[in-house]
Scaffold this active site. Structure first.
Site, PDB file in Angstrom:
ATOM      1  N   ASP A   1      32.396  63.354  33.177  1.00 18.33           N
ATOM      2  CA  ASP A   1      32.316  63.798  31.796  1.00 18.33           C
ATOM      3  C   ASP A   1      31.969  62.570  30.969  1.00 18.33           C
ATOM      4  O   ASP A   1      32.732  61.610  30.907  1.00 18.33           O
ATOM      5  CB  ASP A   1      33.635  64.417  31.322  1.00 18.33           C
TER       6      ASP A   1
HETATM    7  C1  GLC Z   1      31.619  66.035  26.204  1.00 21.42           C
HETATM    8  C2  GLC Z   1      32.521  67.102  26.791  1.00 21.42           C
HETATM    9  C3  GLC Z   1      31.920  67.850  27.942  1.00 21.42           C
HETATM   10  C4  GLC Z   1      30.427  67.986  27.720  1.00 21.42           C
HETATM   11  C5  GLC Z   1      29.833  66.593  27.820  1.00 21.42           C
HETATM   12  C6  GLC Z   1      28.318  66.589  27.570  1.00 21.42           C
HETATM   13  O1  GLC Z   1      32.350  64.882  25.912  1.00 21.42           O
HETATM   14  O2  GLC Z   1      33.828  66.673  27.188  1.00 21.42           O
HETATM   15  O3  GLC Z   1      32.584  69.116  28.032  1.00 21.42           O
HETATM   16  O4  GLC Z   1      29.849  68.838  28.696  1.00 21.42           O
HETATM   17  O5  GLC Z   1      30.463  65.677  26.940  1.00 21.42           O
HETATM   18  O6  GLC Z   1      28.061  66.962  26.260  1.00 21.42           O
END
Ligand code: GLC
Length: 732
Positions: A277
């Site tokens: 993430d």
């Molecule tokens: C964000 C979120 C995740 C998302 C990713 C890309 O911080 O935690 O759920 O898919 O970044 O945007």
């Protein structure tokens, strides 16, 4: 890479499996170390193309085969251009995965996922994701970072709006449905995208509901509450998972070997790919479990995580780690094989431009049938929290006044995580009411978003309401205070909306409240001052018409809460599957029982709560037997009757209690649910079957198993509204 298994393998035609696997093996043999590492490097286009030279740097990285996937690219030509650089400029021409957060729709924005869960209709979510995939895939994306399957019982956490609430059973049903919706029948179909179950694992248990905070869950809670929707996603063949930001047992999820290599890739034999993430690989440094970027990269890859979304620790450090033997070629090849395999499943090697079809894009976006599906989903997600005196449905002939700035806000009708949704495409509550009634409706904003009132704004609202037969007041949260990085310590209505509602309630005009929210709220005062409350959440692009149809009775509300509404934030975390404790509240006469001196134990509105414009009675719960052996099934049947005056849909909830276990077991936990549509006076038998596997839990022997003993099976309209209970036994 077992593509032949019934999970991820179900999304590829038989004839293509061998071809994909041989292409992947052949590519692996040709790839240099740097090219392999490049496949594990993901770059965010949205933030990178802020300046020319950053854009140029990304272009040359893609052309040099140093990037395997992108995220956050919104412009179709940018996506096409970068794909062309990968396919036509890089040495081996390996196409890019192009990911995006398609959380509840792409341009046709559906109700937020928590609202969809309130329908207790997983088929609705599958249909919504089918449409979302069709639109996203026509816009150049082949990967979505959804479904979010985090179980949570803490409404202070803003991200509860992305999930399916507090129950691992309801959450698992929606997780499977969403995976199937996104991935369709065959991932090489141009209207399907790779799904991504997130965030692995237990992000929904952040302490204090505080965003990005630490997580302290027992192994039992992890296994029984947080892992099931992920396992359900893997069983449904999800092609990817995403690490969580948080720790489990003080070890960051990205570098948690026993969670990733042990459970996900070991016990569950997950054959897809695991992506970080955002910068969660590098964030191991901030967690204090990695000294530097090199150690962060090593720990993440060693644990079994594969793609580095945005921190670039992998592209910078992994070649050296492999050359010096700190990471084996075998582990590197395993990660790269997973990435190449999902690219093969998507058909990207045969036609890397299949997702760039401007004509298909034009046809797909906000198609009439997509809007129709969004409106139906909104209707099914609404929860009638209360309706004293049957104030609802309203009479279309009545003079209706509308109060509340949220009723006029397209952005807040869409909700959080609606990136490609446009506020101007949303039909607001105000527009929906005026269109339904075919006349202008007196309107007063009553408050400035997110909730600031003035004497003048209240006076104007009261004046508008005073002249009407009924006042509909739309209150709740703006989208901006829900979703990621939006934890709230106070979960009442924001600002001073309460002052407005109480002023309206003092007029002689009957008031109906429409709640727009992204989380359960502590609104006991609202329940006391307004007899009728319809929770419409953030209802999506067709929210307005759906609210109007429901307020005026064209649609009969049938939603039920997927998450408890606390009577006060002090009760949180709060859920239906609480343990009895050694001082059960029922033994109240002693005084020394579990509870507060200043608040009830019970929620304001329980898990599973939801009223209708009609009523349903449950008569005689019958069991096919009162005892089963392991491997046998028990059938339980309840007769449901519509005892009201209009047709309606009911969600029949079955709860179970394991009376004695090697660990303390919940007073009740959702076991299964069925929905039934009945005309007035109509009756139907609603059956479920129970096997020993349905009664399994994480035993004191640290095994997932059912233990012989006695069980209570309950059927109810909600967790706090049980109609019948029958006992049965699981025999030795
Ligand atoms: C964000 C979120 C995740 C998302 C990713 C890309 O911080 O935690 O759920 O898919 O970044 O945007």
């Amino acid at each position: 890479m077992p593509l032949s298994d019934g999970r991820l393998g179900q999304y590829v035609a038989d004839g293509r499996r061998a071809e994909i696997q041989s292409r992947v093996s052949s590519l692996l043999e040709q790839m240099t170390l740097e090219e392999k590492v490049g496949q594990l490097n993901q770059r965010s286009v949205h933030f990178v193309t802020g300046t020319e030279d950053e854009g140029a740097a990304l272009e040359s990285a893609v052309a040099d085969g140093e990037v395997g996937s992108l995220l956050n690219a919104t412009d179709l030509e940018t996506k096409r251009h970068l794909q062309q650089l990968a396919v036509e400029e890089s040495r081996l021409g390996i196409p890019l995965l192009i990911g995006f957060d398609v959380i509840h729709g792409y341009e046709t924005i559906f109700p937020i996922p928590l609202a969809q869960a309130a329908s207790w209709n997983p088929d609705l979510a599958e249909r919504a994701e089918r449409i979302a995939a069709t639109e996203a895939a026509a816009a150049g994306h082949n990967w979505t970072f959804a479904p979010m399957v985090d179980v949570s019982r803490d409404p202070r956490w803003g991200r509860v709006m992305e999930g399916a609430g507090e129950s691992p059973v309801l959450g698992s049903a929606f997780a499977e449905a969403r995976v199937r919706g996104f991935q369709g029948e065959d991932l090489s179909d141009p209207d399907t995208v790779l799904a991504c179950a997130k965030h692995f694992a237990a992000y929904g248990a952040v302490e204090g509901g505080r965003e990005y905070n630490t997580v302290n869950v027992s192994e039992t809670a992890l296994r029984e509450r947080h892992l099931p929707p992920f396992e359900a996603s893997v069983q449904a063949g999800v092609g990817s998972l995403m690490n969580a930001f948080n720790v489990h047992e003080r070890i960051p999820a990205s570098g948690h070997e026993s969670l990733v290599d042990g459970v996900l890739k070991g016990d569950w034999d997950f054959s897809g790919v695991l992506v970080s993430d955002w910068a969660s690989f590098r964030e191991q440094i901030q967690h204090g479990t990695a000294t530097d970027r090199r150690e962060a990269a090593r720990k993440a890859i060693e644990a079994g995580s594969d793609i580095d979304m945005a921190s670039e620790v992998v592209i910078d450090e992994l070649p050296g780690l492999v050359r010096e033997g700190d990471i084996s070629e075998e582990r590197l090849d395993d990660a790269v094989r997973r990435v190449l395999t999902v690219k093969g499943l998507l058909g990207l090697f045969e036609d890397p431009y299949r997702y760039f079809d401007a004509e298909r894009r034009e046809e797909a976006m906000l198609a009439d049938e997509h809007r129709e599906a969004a409106r139906e989903a909104a209707c099914e997600s609404f929860v009638l929290l209360q309706n004293e005196g049957d104030r609802l449905p309203l009479d279309p002939e009545a003079d209706v006044a509308l109060v509340g700035a949220l009723a006029d806000s397209g952005e807040d009708t869409l909700g959080a995580w609606s990136f490609e949704g446009r506020p101007e495409d949303a039909i607001t509550v105000r527009e929906g009411l005026e269109s339904f009634l075919d006349r202008a409706v007196p309107f007063a904003p009553g408050y400035e978003l997110p909730g600031e009132v003035t004497e003048a704004s209240i006076e104007a609202a009261v004046e508008t309401a005073t002249d009407a037969d009924v006042a509909v007041t739309v209150v709740g949260e703006t989208a901006a205070i829900t979703g990621e990085a939006a934890s709230r310590a106070d979960i009442d209505l924001p600002g001073h909306q309460r002052r407005l509602v109480e002023a309206l309630a003092e007029t002689d005009t009957p008031v109906v409240a429409v709640l727009m929210n992204g989380r359960p709220l502590a609104i006991d005062w609202l329940a006391e001052s307004v007899p009728a409350i319809l929770d419409v959440w953030h209802p999506g692009v067709e929210g307005g018409p759906a609210v109007a149809e429901t307020l005026f009775g064209e649609h009969v509300p049938a939603g039920h809460l997927p998450m408890s509404f606390p009577s006060s934030v002090g009760q949180v975390p709060l859920a239906h599957d609480r343990l009895p404790t050694g001082r059960p509240a029922e033994d109240a006469e002693s005084g020394y029982t579990t509870g507060y001196i200043d608040a009830p134990n019970e929620p304001l509105f329980a898990f599973g709560h939801g009223q209708s414009y009609t009523g349903f009675a449950y008569t005689d719960l019958t069991l096919s037997t009162d005892a089963i052996d392991a491997g046998e099934t028990l059938e339980a049947t309840v007769t449901v009757e519509n005892v009201g005056d209009v047709a309606g849909r009911d969600v029949v909830q079955f709860y179970v209690r394991d009376l004695v276990g090697s660990r303390s077991r919940p007073e009740k936990e959702l076991l299964d649910f069925e929905t039934v549509e009945l005309a007035p006076g109509e009756r139907a038998d609603v059956p479920i079957t129970i096997e020993d596997t349905d009664l399994a839990f994480w035993t004191a022997d640290r095994e997932w198993a059912a233990e012989p003993g006695e069980f209570d099976l309950m059927v109810g309209h909600a967790a706090d509204d049980i109609a019948h209970t029958e006992r049965f036994a699981l025999l030795e």
